[in-house]
Design an enzyme around this catalytic site. Structure first.
Site, PDB file in Angstrom:
ATOM      1  N   CYS B 132       0.854  -1.194   0.000  1.00 10.02           N
ATOM      2  CA  CYS B 132       0.000   0.000   0.000  1.00 10.02           C
ATOM      3  C   CYS B 132       0.886   1.240   0.000  1.00 10.02           C
ATOM      4  CB  CYS B 132      -0.910  -0.019   1.227  1.00 10.02           C
ATOM      5  SG  CYS B 132      -1.880   1.488   1.426  1.00 10.02           S
ATOM      6  N   CYS B 135      -0.322   4.003   2.436  1.00  5.37           N
ATOM      7  CA  CYS B 135      -0.037   3.723   3.849  1.00  5.37           C
ATOM      8  C   CYS B 135       1.447   3.907   4.171  1.00  5.37           C
ATOM      9  CB  CYS B 135      -0.423   2.292   4.206  1.00  5.37           C
ATOM     10  SG  CYS B 135      -2.068   1.794   3.687  1.00  5.37           S
ATOM     11  N   ASP B 136       2.312   3.429   3.299  1.00  3.28           N
ATOM     12  CA  ASP B 136       3.727   3.299   3.662  1.00  3.28           C
ATOM     13  C   ASP B 136       4.680   4.140   2.816  1.00  3.28           C
ATOM     14  OD1 ASP B 136       2.922   1.389   5.538  1.00  3.28           O
ATOM     15  OD2 ASP B 136       3.019  -0.209   4.052  1.00  3.28           O
TER      16      ASP B 136
END
Lengths: 104, 310
Positions: B132, B135-136
């Site tokens: 993701c 997200c990261d």
């Protein structure tokens, strides 16, 4: 009902979190895993209405992210007297979250 | 004893197919519940920009799906998100879905559980492998990343990583050519800090300081080389979320649900919709068509059934 939580910012995290207790979530607005975790937390806080819910938007709060040594979202921390006593990155279901909180 | 919730129609999965089915079912006056394991929106929530959805030149995937969810909720559909399914009963006349909190029953059910990203099948000690970018990705500002997979997701997510300030992207694709849309490929290839290698696979990833050392194999000559990257983002396709249906609902050899022209499965009163169905094309628009058909077919099934049978 969605759990709204208390928004924490770069401007006030030192003051508001100095002796804070509860669940602190680092998130991003358009992060899919954050969204999924929020839905789970809605249920967690219905079952645990006395647990304070604190939220930090990672994109708007780089200083708070750095202070908590957090780079990835979603990250959930359990706070006791302002200290991080448990930390988890990524998704959890309701059962895992309940165990995570209770074992902290 | 869990609280029982009784409905005409249950919909399992809150992606585009499930939510479209919910809209049509609600408008047909079926008492409908939509049960979603995570958050409604499905794989579209993971898409930074959607540019093939009629009525929107370009829209963020999550924003689009939030609009659809608002429409579903406005029609009075019972939406239960973050609902972990513990047990399913599909074969009998009354369909049952037991979650961690409730026992849902319905006279018919639509399976719209979609797909999930395929994980890289490598043993590794590295914690720098991600699925993701939203997200990261922020952790890689000013750093070099490897993107595995040259499909639409790989290109779209690479563009997003660059927008976050990632300094260099190495993309590898196992096939001879990348299969992403030409316009998206052109946009990424226009960046000078992107290198794309086709006919290349990842054979090993090892932790190396703050990053990882990746072994890449050139499939044209079987030669391997090692490169250092700060992180790895994997977008190598999806697999059907049909594990709970195995042995009950007919699946093809790849795990997709075999459904008829009206998306009926081998079980009476059980329909399928969206990416989880065996078919050639999987897009938001085809998921909407499936959701429409499955809901109308389920409504006809309920209407035609002799009283007392369902």
């Amino acid at each position: 009902m969605p759990a709204e939580g208390i928004p924490i910012t770069d401007a006030d995290f030192k003051e508001k979190l100095e002796h804070a207790a509860g669940v602190l979530m680092f998130y991003k607005k358009l992060c899919p895993n954050c969204k999924a975790l929020e839905k789970m937390l809605d249920k967690f806080f219905v079952a645990n209405p006395d647990v304070p819910y604190l939220r930090i938007d990672s994109e708007e709060c780089p200083a708070a992210m750095a202070a908590f040594n957090t780079e990835r979202v979603p990250t959930i921390c359990v706070l006791q007297d302002g200290k991080v006593v448990a930390r988890k990155v990524g998704l959890m279901n309701l059962r895992e979250m309940t165990e995570f909180y209770q074992s902290a | 004893m869990k609280q029982s919730r009784d409905f005409d129609l249950l919909i399992l999965g809150g992606g585009m197919a499930g939510m479209t089915a919910a809209i049509f079912a609600a408008r047909a006056n079926l008492k409908t519940a939509l049960i979603e394991e995570h958050a409604c929106g499905g794989l579209a929530n993971w898409t930074n920009t959607v540019e093939n959805f009629p009525s929107h030149v370009s829209i963020n995937g999550m924003e689009l799906m939030e609009r659809v969810l608002a429409q579903v909720e406005n029609l009075g559909v019972e939406v239960d998100q973050a609902a972990e399914v513990e047990r399913l009963e599909l074969a009998g006349p009354l369909k049952e879905v037991e979650t961690g909190e409730y026992l849902y029953t319905g006279k018919a059910i639509i399976l719209a559980t979609g797909r999930q990203p395929i994980r890289l099948r490598l043993e590794t000690d590295s914690d720098r492998i991600h699925y993701c970018s939203v997200c990261d990705g922020s952790a890689y500002k000013g750093k070099k990343v490897l993107v595995v997979g040259g499909g639409n997701s790989g290109f779209d997510e690479s563009l997003y990583l660059l927008s976050l300030g990632v300094s260099q992207i190495l993309m590898v694709e196992a096939l001879k050519e990348c299969c992403a849309a030409e316009t998206t490929q052109d946009r990424l290839r226009a960046h000078g800090n992107v290198e794309i290698r086709t006919c290349t696979t990842v054979t090993a990833i090892e932790k190396d300081g703050q990053g990882c050392r990746v072994t890449l194999k050139d499939r044209t000559n079987d030669q391997s080389r090692s490169v250092y990257v700060d992180g790895v983002f994997v977008f190598i396709g999806q697999k059907a979320n049909t594990l709970p249906f195995r042995g009950v609902v007919e699946l093809d050899r790849y795990g997709y649900i075999v459904a008829g022209p009206n998306l009926e499965t081998n079980l009476p009163g059980v329909y399928a919709a969206g990416d989880v169905v065996q078919k050639d094309y999987r897009y938001l628009t085809t998921a909407m068509a499936d959701g429409t058909i499955a809901a109308l077919a389920a409504e006809k099934y309920l209407r035609d059934a002799p009283a007392g049978e369902v």
